[in-house]
Write an enzyme that holds these catalytic residues in place. Structure first.
Site, PDB file in Angstrom:
ATOM      1  CE  LYS A  79      -3.919   1.712   2.981  1.00 33.45           C
ATOM      2  NZ  LYS A  79      -4.831   1.294   3.959  1.00 33.45           N
TER       3      LYS A  79
ATOM      4  CB  SER B 203      -8.073  -0.032   6.147  1.00 37.06           C
ATOM      5  OG  SER B 203      -8.593   1.127   6.317  1.00 37.06           O
TER       6      SER B 203
ATOM      7  CB  SER C 241      -8.009   3.070   3.487  1.00 37.44           C
ATOM      8  OG  SER C 241      -7.059   2.732   4.435  1.00 37.44           O
TER       9      SER C 241
END
Length: 611
Positions: free
Chosen positions: A95, A193, A169
């Site tokens: 990420k 997330s 997320s």
């Protein structure tokens, strides 16, 4: 599971779900090489219309050179590379709030972007284990959201039905795995997330105990709560990654050495919400009920229902309390000087920090402590809490029409976990009748990671997943505490009736060996289950007896010894190599009436001869 609708099975449009274990087997057999794997994945990425998944990628030439180096290593060292590198040649993504040397870290905000001088600790650990980094993935800006649409790099569409949200997320990290562009990825998890995107893309999402994976090199959302998480296709794959990723790190002031709980081998006492919430989504509710019914039908499983208000009240503190101030603290002056450059919803959420002061922060801490104590009481005697991972499954259009409320609904079963210092594992559940995936999450106290993974692997298989290639039960994380070696000779050997006592104590087998040639073995009379007794004798009057050596946390040793019935006990056993360890021995009185079985050379051989 009913089969009237094919949509309750994996949809035909989903890509092949190659697992880490399967790819490693292909490397061993020669059916694949890292070079070929990288070439195939790069072609898949280029052919895809999901360019919003990635923010930046390792240059193709550089990645191919790294893969070629691994090809050469495999040719030279052969099987030895897999022992030295447990993630040899496994492509992964991170990420884009996790630093990678010489690549920008954006947090999905181009104006905030900065090139990292060094990789995060977790990235370095994975690369040292042989994993190949493909690139950095899209996210809800500054890891603020559970939907995957709050990014200037584009809304990340669901891997199965593109009109639906991917979850956030860690949106890009989940979709990259689901589309077969990498085999695993790193996300982060503050409010869910690492779990919501797993549910929405039919993946496993492992959210470890806080501090188990170093957060050094992570752009935080809420630094006191953040966890780096793992996406994979199966629990065994996620667990294999965690074994390389986890480890105490002096460079991270929130890194810690949580004592690990052992696995459960005699069934599960599972706690569930007595009135689960789905905000009117009947298909989500029905999928959860079918999933829960299948798990409840497992032998040894007992289900207990509890009120859930303590958990939902804690969840409200994360975004409707002073913890939102942590998000504001991370951005510093950037929030003031570049407010116009931020996603408007993210800016609105972060601005709520101005509504709270130091008194609010302390009062919230007191309230959270009360709720944690209440939750601990509710979960007393339970092995794990099982909840739906999400309440509902909105489309991108529905989220854009009501961004805050829709996002809040998705955090109902996730927001409380890090606040209450718990570990969690999201696994795929049975499919919804509209062809969308659904999932459940296993939750336990800090340090329950191994227990959750072992249970999750069993549940995933039960719910239609492939058999897990790795034996998670016998593969705990590397010990981070004082341990003691214990020699076992009979009913505690692998596969024997009392081996569960070692596994539930968090022990791992470290050697299959023999004693020094100074022991005699006896089949004891009238013991349940049948047990042998090991007795030391004079030199020349004994034999080398087959044994196993297990390593267990020292804190578990007293309880383990206390459960040993007479005439057995723990003494010192000399091994064939001359070393000595604590191990099972038998009192002289216990040998009276016992059968001398020394000539068999071990308990397993004796049992086999009797069969």
């Amino acid at each position: 599971m009913p089969t009237t609708s094919p949509l309750r099975h994996e949809p035909a449009q989903a890509p092949d779900r190659l697992t880490i274990s399967a790819l490693l087997d292909d490397y061993r057999s020669g059916a694949a090489t890292p070079g070929k794997t990288v070439a195939e994945l790069l072609s898949r990425i280029e052919a895809s219309d999901r360019h919003e998944v990635w923010i930046s990628r390792v240059p193709a030439k550089q990645l191919k050179q790294q893969a070629a180096a691994l090809d050469l290593m495999l040719q030279i060292k052969g099987e030895a590379v897999f022992d030295a590198m447990p993630l040899f040649g496994i492509p992964f993504a991170v990420k884009d709030n996790i630093d990678v040397a010489d690549m920008p870290t954006t947090g999905a905000c181009p104006e905030f972007s900065a090139v990292a001088a060094a990789s995060a600790t977790v990235v370095r650990r994975l690369q040292a284990a042989g994993a190949l980094l493909v690139g950095k993935t899209n996210l809800d800006q500054f890891a603020t959201g559970l939907v995957g649409v709050r990014s200037p790099y584009g809304a990340v569409r669901n891997s199965i039905k593109p009109e639906y949200v991917s979850g956030g997320s860690s949106s890009g990290s989940a979709v990259a795995v689901a589309l077969g562009q990498v085999l695993f990825s790193l996300g982060t998890d503050t409010a869910g997330s690492g779990r919501v995107p797993a549910a929405f893309n039919h993946l496993v999402g492992l959210k470890p105990t806080r501090g188990l994976i170093s957060g050094q090199g992570l752009l935080p959302a809420c630094r006191t709560l953040d966890c780096i998480s793992i996406f994979a296709h199966d629990v065994a794959g996620a667990w294999r990654v965690l074994q390389s990723a986890a480890g105490y790190d002096d460079a991270d002031s929130y890194s810690r050495k949580p004592p690990m709980l052992g696995v459960k081998r005699r069934g599960y006492r599972i706690t569930v919400p007595e009135q689960p919430e789905f905000y009117g989504d009947a298909l989500a509710q029905e999928a959860y009920e079918r999933t829960l019914a299948r798990i409840a039908a497992m032998p040894g499983v007992a289900i207990a229902k509890i009120p859930f208000e303590a958990f939902t009240d804690a969840a409200q503190l994360l975004y409707q309390g002073p913890w939102v101030g942590e998000r504001r603290a991370v951005l510093g002056e950037f929030f003031v000087e570049h407010a116009a450059d931020m996603d408007p919803v993210v800016r609105q959420i972060t601005a709520q920090a101005d509504n709270y002061d130091a008194v609010d922060a302390f009062n919230a801490q007191y309230r959270l402590a009360d709720l944690k104590r209440e939750a601990e009481t509710l979960l007393e005697g339970s092995d794990l809490l099982l909840v739906p991972t999400t309440t509902t499954f909105p489309t991108i259009a529905e989220v854009e029409a009501d961004p805050v409320a829709r996002n809040s609904q998705l955090g109902y079963y996730t927001n409380f976990v890090n606040l209450m210092d718990m570990a969690a594992l999201a696994i795929p559940g049975l499919w919804r009748d509209d062809g969308l995936p659904a999932g459940v999450t296993l939750i336990g106290p800090a340090g329950s990671d191994h227990r959750l993974a072992e249970a999750g692997a069993q549940f995933q298989l039960l719910l239609g997943g492939a058999a897990q290639a790795d034996d998670i039960a016998t593969a705990p994380l590397p010990f981070n505490e004082t341990t003691i070696a214990v020699c076992v000779v009979g009913a505690h050997l692998s596969g024997q009736p009392l081996n569960w006592q070692l596994l539930e104590a968090g022990a791992r087998r470290v050697a299959v060996t023999r004693t020094a040639a100074q022991y005699r073995l006896y089949a004891l009379a009238d013991t349940t289950p049948p047990k042998p007794g090991l007795a030391r004798t004079s030199v020349g009057d004994g034999a080398a007896i087959a044994v196993e050596v297990w390593e267990m946390p020292l804190r578990q040793f007293g309880g383990f010894v206390a459960a040993i019935p007479a005439p057995l006990g723990i003494g010192t056993v000399e091994l064939a190599d001359g070393s000595s360890v604590k191990g099972f021995i038998c009192e002289p009185a216990g040998i009276a009436g016992a059968t001398d079985i020394t000539h068999h050379g071990g308990w397993a051989a004796y049992l086999a001869a009797r069969a």
